[in-house]
Design a protein around this motif. Sequence first.
Motif, PDB file in Angstrom:
ATOM      1  N   ARG A 282      49.226   3.766  33.893  1.00 31.19           N
ATOM      2  CA  ARG A 282      50.132   4.885  33.629  1.00 31.19           C
ATOM      3  C   ARG A 282      49.363   6.204  33.540  1.00 31.19           C
ATOM      4  N   VAL A 283      48.184   6.150  32.931  1.00 29.52           N
ATOM      5  CA  VAL A 283      47.374   7.364  32.838  1.00 29.52           C
ATOM      6  C   VAL A 283      46.894   7.785  34.218  1.00 29.52           C
ATOM      7  N   HIS A 285      48.306   7.208  37.096  1.00 30.73           N
ATOM      8  CA  HIS A 285      49.439   7.733  37.856  1.00 30.73           C
ATOM      9  C   HIS A 285      49.772   9.153  37.428  1.00 30.73           C
ATOM     10  N   ASP A 286      49.915   9.374  36.123  1.00 31.45           N
ATOM     11  CA  ASP A 286      50.335  10.694  35.637  1.00 31.45           C
ATOM     12  C   ASP A 286      49.274  11.755  35.924  1.00 31.45           C
ATOM     13  N   GLU A 287      48.013  11.410  35.742  1.00 36.36           N
ATOM     14  CA  GLU A 287      46.950  12.385  35.962  1.00 36.36           C
ATOM     15  C   GLU A 287      46.774  12.685  37.459  1.00 36.36           C
ATOM     16  N   LEU A 289      49.179  12.660  39.654  1.00 39.72           N
ATOM     17  CA  LEU A 289      50.302  13.532  40.006  1.00 39.72           C
ATOM     18  C   LEU A 289      50.034  14.961  39.528  1.00 39.72           C
ATOM     19  N   ALA A 290      49.531  15.096  38.321  1.00 41.70           N
ATOM     20  CA  ALA A 290      49.238  16.434  37.787  1.00 41.70           C
ATOM     21  C   ALA A 290      48.122  17.108  38.574  1.00 41.70           C
ATOM     22  N   ALA A 572      49.613   8.214  42.043  1.00 44.94           N
ATOM     23  CA  ALA A 572      50.840   8.762  42.623  1.00 44.94           C
ATOM     24  C   ALA A 572      50.594   9.093  44.090  1.00 44.94           C
TER      25      ALA A 572
END
Length: 682
Positions: A282-283, A285-287, A289-290, A572
């Motif tokens: 999850r980390v 993926h989110d990072e 994307l950011a 992502a």
Amino acid sequence: MRGFRIEPGEVEAALARHDSVADVAVVVRDRRMLAYAVPADGAEIDPAALRRFANRTLPDHMVPAAVVPLDALPLTSNGKLDRKALPAPDLSTHASSRAPRTPEEEILAALFAEVLGLERVGAEDGFFDLGGDSIIAIQLVSRARQSGLVITPRDVFQHQTVAELAAAARPAGEGEEIEAEAPGTAVGVVPATPIMRWFQELTGPVDDYSQRMLLRVPPALGADRLAAALRKVIDHHDMLRLRVDRSTPEWTFEITEPGTVDAAPLVRRVDVTGLTGDALDRVLHDESLAARRRLDPANGVMAQLVWFDAGDEDSGRLLLTLHHLVVDGVSWRILLPDLVTAWAGGGLQPVGTSFRRWAQRLTAAASDPARAAETALWNDILATPDPLLGTRPLDPAADTFGTARHHTITLPPEITGPLLTDVPAAFHGRVNDALLTALALAVAEWRRARGIADDTAVLVDLEGHGREEIVPGVDLSRTVGWFTSIHPVRLDAGGVDWAEADSGGPAVGTALKRIKEQLREIPDNGVGHGLLRHVAGTVGPRPRPQIAFNYLGRAAAGDAADWSPADPAALAGGQDDALGLVHAIEMNAHTRDLPTGPELTAVWTWADALFDEADLTDLAGRWAAALRGLVAHVTGDGAGPVGGFTPSDLTLVDLDQDEIDELAAELDDGFDDGFDGEGEPG
């Protein structure tokens, strides 16, 4: 026509004189001379010693590439040698008929082995026969220069063995014709190359159109140390300092001076100590994307590095996100080693030709009369009927990356290995010849089964690395940027019964020869299409082919070592979901070299609204089946005569395919495949 006549009787006689040999047979298969030896009573066959013995009395080209010990030679019912029953030799060591002898051969043999991931390579081994491709050829050129030898990618294609390439190589600095650039040439406004103009035609948000790499990295990587390394790399590779002004219809691309990009804000540290499994994913993926969303071409923010710090004891991860305008598949193979070198405090190898100078020379080439003469060719290819494959035409406003579906196929080492080596060697071609033959066969049969079309011709957009040698004085082996070329091809494998394609019958060999020749008819691997379409404007903006194909080459797979690739599955996507798709169906393939052998992976992407998933998985499955058929045709028992030359191989004589096949059949009566040790008829 240059060549050596191989006389099997002479070779057999030479080997038979060795005390350990009671009986021997010599054949030629896939351009390799193979010896099968039966030991004398109480003796044991030592293949290496027997080859050394043969080399004392035979010329180099007549020394067998391999000696295979047998208890007895297989015979037919009438007492003759049963050639089909002879087992395939183990050529996994890739030792050729002789070891390197000159310093140049020693350097190139070592480099062949290095870039191809092999234990050992001999002087008569061919680069493409061993699984090389055009992208790895560029790596070879770069590493040869670092070792003091100057070769070009074109040299690698024209002189494919270690010995031939060593003879063509020049010492660095001796007779080089690389254009010397004046100070400051690399900095300033960059003429829009064809792929930059293609990029401007995309529908939707493009600020974060990117590529990513995820690496394992050592503990205590250090954010400051990483930023210093990134600064060094950005100052060294000009395109990483690109800015894009979109305030006018004609976008402006400009490279700023070294030192103008502050690397520190481009590096982010994320503490993932103790995180595993879904929590870590999850980390990631989110990072990712950011990081993609922080790209800002207008302000020169073309790179983002995220260090996932796993603590002082465990290896972390490093995510590199670069805007696609500044990187491509070849560029990653330059940037990643340079980043490691910079982090370790080492110096970076110089860049030959700057991207800006290349862009100037490339766009000027669009007005060359010889290039303009290609216009009719491209317009003719684009006139190929392209019957609608989906439920409606692609609409980039509605069919976006967010609506795309994916299907992945992986071929195991027992298929991928011979697909990369035996099949290209048998047909004196390249791996793309096989991959595209399978695609043409699969699409034609898939269309026929659905009542879409009976025509065997298939229109495809083909991607290439774009670093073609079309202007003199250029060295792009260490130049970073987006060089990709995209051009249409008409692939017509002819009418092939699908059962024969699936089983590897003779027709698949004929199909591969047809596709190979169609690809060879394209000048300079298609780079002219982009020049004429996007720069000169003489090739009209017709609807794009519905299918796109891209083979990204082969690379080592990730392992537990620091600075090796890590699994990117949790990341992502590399584009905004609202960005429009360019093709109804896209296929991207690559090869990973695993400890168990190479694996070919192909990702099929399609617009969800246009196709049922079952239809696309069926098409992908047919492509894989056709590849297995090609491998079976070359390596399987009972497939009949395989391989052979095509007209593009024999440039010094005017023979069509039927005449070449007839000549091969005549020679086959007396000598296996009847060709000489130099790869041409004797």
